[in-house]
Every structure is written in structure tokens, then in C-alpha cells.
Write a protein that holds these residues in place. Structure first.
Motif, PDB file in Angstrom:
ATOM      1  N   GLU A  32     -69.520  29.550  82.776  1.00  0.00           N
ATOM      2  CA  GLU A  32     -70.919  29.218  82.510  1.00  0.00           C
ATOM      3  C   GLU A  32     -71.147  28.990  81.022  1.00  0.00           C
ATOM      4  OE1 GLU A  32     -74.914  28.454  83.404  1.00  0.00           O
ATOM      5  OE2 GLU A  32     -73.201  28.715  84.769  1.00  0.00           O
ATOM      6  N   THR A  33     -70.499  29.813  80.186  1.00  0.00           N
ATOM      7  CA  THR A  33     -70.637  29.654  78.741  1.00  0.00           C
ATOM      8  C   THR A  33     -70.026  28.338  78.270  1.00  0.00           C
ATOM      9  OG1 THR A  33     -70.550  32.060  78.488  1.00  0.00           O
ATOM     10  CG2 THR A  33     -70.181  30.744  76.514  1.00  0.00           C
ATOM     11  N   ALA A  34     -68.869  27.985  78.819  1.00  0.00           N
ATOM     12  CA  ALA A  34     -68.232  26.710  78.453  1.00  0.00           C
ATOM     13  C   ALA A  34     -69.125  25.531  78.832  1.00  0.00           C
ATOM     14  CB  ALA A  34     -66.878  26.597  79.139  1.00  0.00           C
ATOM     15  N   ILE A  35     -69.734  25.595  79.997  1.00  0.00           N
ATOM     16  CA  ILE A  35     -70.619  24.517  80.450  1.00  0.00           C
ATOM     17  C   ILE A  35     -71.840  24.416  79.534  1.00  0.00           C
ATOM     18  CG2 ILE A  35     -72.165  23.796  82.318  1.00  0.00           C
ATOM     19  CD1 ILE A  35     -70.092  25.011  84.270  1.00  0.00           C
ATOM     20  N   SER A  36     -72.416  25.558  79.185  1.00  0.00           N
ATOM     21  CA  SER A  36     -73.593  25.563  78.306  1.00  0.00           C
ATOM     22  C   SER A  36     -73.250  25.027  76.921  1.00  0.00           C
ATOM     23  CB  SER A  36     -74.159  26.977  78.187  1.00  0.00           C
ATOM     24  OG  SER A  36     -74.663  27.424  79.428  1.00  0.00           O
ATOM     25  N   HIS A  37     -72.047  25.366  76.433  1.00  0.00           N
ATOM     26  CA  HIS A  37     -71.621  24.849  75.134  1.00  0.00           C
ATOM     27  C   HIS A  37     -71.549  23.327  75.166  1.00  0.00           C
ATOM     28  CE1 HIS A  37     -68.392  24.813  71.727  1.00  0.00           C
ATOM     29  NE2 HIS A  37     -69.573  24.415  71.309  1.00  0.00           N
ATOM     30  N   SER A  38     -70.930  22.790  76.206  1.00  0.00           N
ATOM     31  CA  SER A  38     -70.820  21.328  76.314  1.00  0.00           C
ATOM     32  C   SER A  38     -72.198  20.686  76.358  1.00  0.00           C
ATOM     33  CB  SER A  38     -70.021  20.965  77.567  1.00  0.00           C
ATOM     34  OG  SER A  38     -68.669  21.354  77.425  1.00  0.00           O
ATOM     35  N   ASP A  39     -73.110  21.286  77.087  1.00  0.00           N
ATOM     36  CA  ASP A  39     -74.462  20.745  77.178  1.00  0.00           C
ATOM     37  C   ASP A  39     -75.154  20.763  75.815  1.00  0.00           C
ATOM     38  OD1 ASP A  39     -76.576  19.756  79.007  1.00  0.00           O
ATOM     39  OD2 ASP A  39     -77.631  21.556  78.337  1.00  0.00           O
ATOM     40  N   SER A  40     -74.905  21.820  75.028  1.00  0.00           N
ATOM     41  CA  SER A  40     -75.579  21.971  73.737  1.00  0.00           C
ATOM     42  C   SER A  40     -75.144  20.939  72.714  1.00  0.00           C
ATOM     43  CB  SER A  40     -75.347  23.384  73.176  1.00  0.00           C
ATOM     44  OG  SER A  40     -74.023  23.535  72.692  1.00  0.00           O
ATOM     45  N   VAL A  41     -73.936  20.379  72.876  1.00  0.00           N
ATOM     46  CA  VAL A  41     -73.456  19.379  71.917  1.00  0.00           C
ATOM     47  C   VAL A  41     -73.578  17.953  72.463  1.00  0.00           C
ATOM     48  CG1 VAL A  41     -71.887  21.020  70.823  1.00  0.00           C
ATOM     49  CG2 VAL A  41     -71.033  19.567  72.683  1.00  0.00           C
ATOM     50  N   GLY A  42     -74.285  17.812  73.593  1.00  0.00           N
ATOM     51  CA  GLY A  42     -74.551  16.476  74.118  1.00  0.00           C
ATOM     52  C   GLY A  42     -73.535  15.943  75.095  1.00  0.00           C
ATOM     53  N   TYR A  43     -72.625  16.815  75.567  1.00  0.00           N
ATOM     54  CA  TYR A  43     -71.619  16.372  76.532  1.00  0.00           C
ATOM     55  C   TYR A  43     -71.681  17.227  77.794  1.00  0.00           C
ATOM     56  CZ  TYR A  43     -69.554  13.219  73.124  1.00  0.00           C
ATOM     57  OH  TYR A  43     -69.343  12.187  72.235  1.00  0.00           O
ATOM     58  N   GLY A  44     -72.899  17.377  78.337  1.00  0.00           N
ATOM     59  CA  GLY A  44     -73.100  18.141  79.559  1.00  0.00           C
ATOM     60  C   GLY A  44     -72.578  17.405  80.782  1.00  0.00           C
ATOM     61  N   MET A  45     -72.668  18.076  81.922  1.00  0.00           N
ATOM     62  CA  MET A  45     -72.099  17.523  83.153  1.00  0.00           C
ATOM     63  C   MET A  45     -72.718  16.184  83.537  1.00  0.00           C
ATOM     64  SD  MET A  45     -71.311  20.674  85.765  1.00  0.00           S
ATOM     65  CE  MET A  45     -73.038  21.116  85.931  1.00  0.00           C
ATOM     66  N   GLU A  46     -74.029  16.050  83.331  1.00  0.00           N
ATOM     67  CA  GLU A  46     -74.692  14.805  83.735  1.00  0.00           C
ATOM     68  C   GLU A  46     -74.170  13.615  82.928  1.00  0.00           C
ATOM     69  OE1 GLU A  46     -76.600  14.286  86.273  1.00  0.00           O
ATOM     70  OE2 GLU A  46     -76.539  16.401  86.846  1.00  0.00           O
TER      71      GLU A  46
END
Length: 249
Positions: A32-46
């Protein structure tokens, strides 16, 4: 260098009979933390999905010094330690409410083209967005995981709808759940899991049947080590693992 942190509170449904967060819960916190990190830098799942790519987990190495207890507040700190072609290393620290380190983890991810199901080169701008810190969470190497030819104990499972993640494959933490189910009751009930490694080799989907095999790798009284292998109905290896246990005092 950019590190990312996320806070959690251990819930009742995430604990075992000792009121500790389960190893499965720990894996869920990390991912969950890895996913949130990616989202925070503009590379989220969507965004990744729209670009036709995704991160696929290949390896875990997790070391736990102390499990957080029910209602404890913890912090997961994470950062990428390296991008190379289509591989990425990600590090984790698990901290208690006083910021003492109670666990560490390392992971290896593959950047995948969703349509071709083949690795894709990680864009250079992605590394810039994350910020790479080569510092490791602990001294580790993703060595070869092996297993005896015949397992002394095993369990069979049928993949349920609830086992499936957003990529339409079995959630990463479920493999650990299967591995732990094959550990002898005497070990599971009287020993604490202090480290585990997982290598994911083949994706599994809903409705398939799998076998979780377990064999002794090391037996030293107060310390027990097991090898694990998850296979499908065709006896193809889908995941390998190693767990290390210390007797509870």
C-alpha cells in the motif's frame, strides 16, 4: 533523495492470536505504501494503466524484529534504490510510534507492458520523478531459492474471487498465506516468523488449483527454516519461498 512515508494503525482484523499484526498484514502495509508513493509522484495506477504498463512484483525479502500489536501506530518508509532497464529495487523500513526500526524489507519489481506481457524499459523521467537513493534498507541479496525434491507436508487450494487483485491475478500476499498454511502446526503455534523471502514466477488466475509444498531447510531447535514451493495443476512452479522461525519465549 526522496523517501516516502505512510502511517498505519493495526486493526483488530489484521492480528493473530498473539494480538500481533500478521505477516500478511505487514505485506499489505508495504505494498500500500509503494502504491501511494507512486501516486504521489504522478505515476499512480490509473496513469500507468492508461499508458499500457504496470509494475509487477518479482521478489520480497522481509525481516521482522518485532511485530506491531493491535492498535499500535506504525510508519512505513520507502524509496527506490535503483532502476535498471526494466527492473526496480524498492526498500522499506517499518517503524514504531517512536520511530524505532522494527522491521526492514527489500523488493524487486518488473516494469511490464500490459498488452504484450513483456518487460518494458523504465522511462528516464520516472527515475527523476521518484528520486533514486542507492542506500539499502539492510545488507541483502536476492539469491537462489531452492527446495528439496519432495515436500514433507503440503496443502491444496482453489483460487477464490477474493484472491484476485486489480491486474486480474492472485494478490501477492496470498502466496505468503498459502506458504504459511503448509508450515507444521507445532512451528506455527510456538515459533515467530522473523524473515521470509518470496520469488514470484508465474501469475495465477481465478478458479485454478494450486499446491503449497513445504520442506525443512534447517533445524536447530530454537531456529527453524523452511523452503516453500507453490505449483499449479500442471506442477509448474508459480512461486518459491523461504521462511525463518525463532522459538517464542
Amino acid at each position: 533523495m526522496k523517501h516516502y512515508s505512510k502511517n498505519f494503525e493495526v486493526q483488530y482484523y489484521e492480528i493473530n492470536k498473539y494480538r500481533e499484526a500478521t505477516p500478511i498484514s505487514i505485506l499489505n502495509y508495504l505494498e500500500e505504501t509503494a502504491i501511494s508513493h507512486s501516486d504521489s509522484v504522478g505515476y499512480g495506477m490509473e496513469r500507468l494503466y492508461d499508458d499500457g504498463v504496470a509494475w509487477v512484483l518479482n521478489r520480497w525479502h522481509v525481516v521482522i524484529d518485532k511485530y506491531p500489536m493491535w492498535s499500535d501506530k506504525i510508519t512505513i518508509e520507502t524509496w527506490p534504490s535503483g532502476f535498471e532497464r526494466f527492473y526496480a529495487n524498492r526498500e522499506f523500513l517499518i517503524k514504531d510510534s517512536e520511530q524505532n526500526i522494527i522491521g526492514k524489507a527489500a523488493s524487486l519489481w518488473i516494469f511490464l507492458n500490459i498488452n504484450s506481457r513483456r518487460p518494458a524499459r523504465i522511462p528516464a523521467e520516472m527515475g527523476v520523478a521518484y528520486g533514486i537513493d542507492p542506500q539499502r534498507s539492510f545488507d541483502y541479496s536476492f539469491g537462489k531459492l531452492d527446495m528439496a525434491d519432495s515436500s514433507f507436508i503440503g496443502r491444496d487450494f482453489c483460487i477464490k474471487k477474493s484472491d484476485i487483485d486489480t491486474n486480474n491475478h492472485v494478490n501477492n500476499a496470498i502466496y505468503l498465506d498459502w506458504m504459511l498454511e503448509s508450515v507444521p502446526d507445532e512451528i506455527y503455534n510456538n515459533f515467530m516468523l522473523v524473515s521470509f523471502e518470496i520469488q514470484y514466477k508465474k501469475e495465477l488466475t481465478y478458479g485454478a488449483k494450486v499446491h503449497s509444498g513445504c520442506s525443512v531447510a534447517q533445524c536447530k531447535g530454537m531456529e527453524q527454516v523452511f523452503f516453500h514451493k507453490i505449483t499449479n495443476e500442471s506442477s509448474i512452479e508459480c512461486a518459491l519461498g523461504r521462511t525463518r522461525w525463532i522459538h517464542r519465549v
